[in-house]
Design a protein around this motif. Sequence first.
Motif, PDB file in Angstrom:
ATOM      1  N   THR A 110      -0.792 -12.550 -15.089  1.00 20.35           N
ATOM      2  CA  THR A 110      -1.590 -12.607 -13.897  1.00 20.35           C
ATOM      3  C   THR A 110      -1.109 -13.498 -12.963  1.00 20.35           C
ATOM      4  O   THR A 110      -0.427 -14.427 -13.435  1.00 20.35           O
ATOM      5  CB  THR A 110      -2.876 -13.026 -14.401  1.00 20.35           C
ATOM      6  N   HIS A 164       4.205  -7.174 -13.538  1.00 23.69           N
ATOM      7  CA  HIS A 164       4.680  -6.324 -14.651  1.00 23.69           C
ATOM      8  C   HIS A 164       6.181  -6.765 -15.033  1.00 23.69           C
ATOM      9  O   HIS A 164       6.942  -6.311 -13.995  1.00 23.69           O
ATOM     10  CB  HIS A 164       4.420  -4.903 -14.416  1.00 23.69           C
ATOM     11  N   HIS A 220      -5.934  -9.363  -0.264  1.00 27.31           N
ATOM     12  CA  HIS A 220      -7.236  -9.099  -0.113  1.00 27.31           C
ATOM     13  C   HIS A 220      -7.788  -8.063   0.966  1.00 27.31           C
ATOM     14  O   HIS A 220      -9.040  -7.810   1.024  1.00 27.31           O
ATOM     15  CB  HIS A 220      -8.214 -10.441  -0.032  1.00 27.31           C
ATOM     16  N   TYR A 272       5.794   1.878  -9.071  1.00 24.44           N
ATOM     17  CA  TYR A 272       5.424   2.075 -10.549  1.00 24.44           C
ATOM     18  C   TYR A 272       5.981   3.347 -11.108  1.00 24.44           C
ATOM     19  O   TYR A 272       5.661   3.495 -12.258  1.00 24.44           O
ATOM     20  CB  TYR A 272       3.690   2.086 -10.614  1.00 24.44           C
ATOM     21  N   ARG A 325      -2.256 -13.347  -2.839  1.00 22.78           N
ATOM     22  CA  ARG A 325      -3.099 -12.102  -3.087  1.00 22.78           C
ATOM     23  C   ARG A 325      -3.235 -11.311  -1.830  1.00 22.78           C
ATOM     24  O   ARG A 325      -3.387 -11.953  -0.551  1.00 22.78           O
ATOM     25  CB  ARG A 325      -4.389 -12.292  -3.631  1.00 22.78           C
ATOM     26  N   ARG A 357       0.957  -1.061  -0.031  1.00 23.90           N
ATOM     27  CA  ARG A 357      -0.095  -0.012  -0.086  1.00 23.90           C
ATOM     28  C   ARG A 357       0.833   1.263   0.108  1.00 23.90           C
ATOM     29  O   ARG A 357       0.611   2.302  -0.923  1.00 23.90           O
ATOM     30  CB  ARG A 357      -1.002   0.128   1.253  1.00 23.90           C
ATOM     31  N   LEU A 374      -1.225  -8.867 -10.442  1.00 27.34           N
ATOM     32  CA  LEU A 374      -0.388  -8.742 -11.821  1.00 27.34           C
ATOM     33  C   LEU A 374       0.800  -8.628 -11.539  1.00 27.34           C
ATOM     34  O   LEU A 374       1.379  -7.881 -10.691  1.00 27.34           O
ATOM     35  CB  LEU A 374      -1.010  -7.382 -12.677  1.00 27.34           C
ATOM     36  N   LYS A 420      -2.151  -6.820  -4.832  1.00 30.77           N
ATOM     37  CA  LYS A 420      -3.303  -6.198  -4.787  1.00 30.77           C
ATOM     38  C   LYS A 420      -4.299  -6.351  -6.078  1.00 30.77           C
ATOM     39  O   LYS A 420      -5.452  -6.987  -5.872  1.00 30.77           O
ATOM     40  CB  LYS A 420      -3.379  -4.772  -4.524  1.00 30.77           C
ATOM     41  N   SER A 421      -3.574  -6.169  -7.095  1.00 32.32           N
ATOM     42  CA  SER A 421      -4.243  -6.233  -8.594  1.00 32.32           C
ATOM     43  C   SER A 421      -4.133  -7.912  -9.051  1.00 32.32           C
ATOM     44  O   SER A 421      -4.748  -8.111  -9.923  1.00 32.32           O
ATOM     45  CB  SER A 421      -3.647  -5.450  -9.463  1.00 32.32           C
ATOM     46  N   ARG A 452       3.324   1.981  -3.573  1.00 30.44           N
ATOM     47  CA  ARG A 452       2.719   1.589  -4.969  1.00 30.44           C
ATOM     48  C   ARG A 452       3.461   2.934  -5.998  1.00 30.44           C
ATOM     49  O   ARG A 452       3.871   2.655  -7.001  1.00 30.44           O
ATOM     50  CB  ARG A 452       1.090   2.087  -4.725  1.00 30.44           C
ATOM     51  N   SER A 472      -8.778  -1.505   0.638  1.00 30.98           N
ATOM     52  CA  SER A 472      -8.056  -0.505   0.675  1.00 30.98           C
ATOM     53  C   SER A 472      -8.694   0.853   1.494  1.00 30.98           C
ATOM     54  O   SER A 472      -9.772   0.732   1.713  1.00 30.98           O
ATOM     55  CB  SER A 472      -7.914  -0.104  -0.932  1.00 30.98           C
ATOM     56  N   ASP A 480       2.381  -7.344  -7.818  1.00 33.15           N
ATOM     57  CA  ASP A 480       1.481  -6.497  -7.326  1.00 33.15           C
ATOM     58  C   ASP A 480       0.151  -7.220  -6.649  1.00 33.15           C
ATOM     59  O   ASP A 480      -0.641  -7.855  -7.220  1.00 33.15           O
ATOM     60  CB  ASP A 480       0.740  -5.408  -8.182  1.00 33.15           C
TER      61      ASP A 480
END
Length: 191
Positions: A163, A146, A186, A120, A184, A113, A144, A141-142, A116, A189, A139
């Motif tokens: 993913t 990258h 969960h 990025y 993950r 959190r 994903l 949270k998402s 971020r 936020s 990430d």
Amino acid sequence: MAAVRDSAELDRMFDDLEHLNLPADYRVEIIEGEIIMNPQRKVHSKIIQLLTMALTDALGRKANILWDVRVDFPGYLNGFAPDVALVKDGAEEDEAGNHDYRDVEFVAEVVSRGSRRADYEAKLNVYAVAGVPTYLIADPKSGLVHVHHDPREGKYTDEVVYTFGSTFTLPYPEVTIDTSDWPRDHRASRT
């Protein structure tokens, strides 16, 4: 390639931080001159562990894999402690025991959190300017991943998104990463 000109100032700042009574479960970095503290959560820690194990399995136990170890990067006061970093075989440390950013071949950051924006934006830019061949952002949270690759003129020219649950091969180092057991996050936020 860009140069680090402020390592002495970063040394002073980190020395000052060491004299404070900081919580043990926080990671401290200096990003663009700003002291950043982020708590290490179980999800974050588990992804770092699984990624480090995948690198170790593929590259061997003698691979120079670091986690949460300071490396000074180009730009204004950038003393990062990447979640995971791979340093070239045979890379030498300086007199203070630090690695040169030009010896870093791979970096991974696990987004929390509080990290971020840095992961990025600031770190994406700094790692590209530094010429780090591959930068992975996980990430939880998402869900994903990258993978940024092939830095040229201070920007990554290639990005592939996967993913959580998929298996893929990093462009460099050529290591297969299986994210089927990556947890993950969960938690709700904050608004």
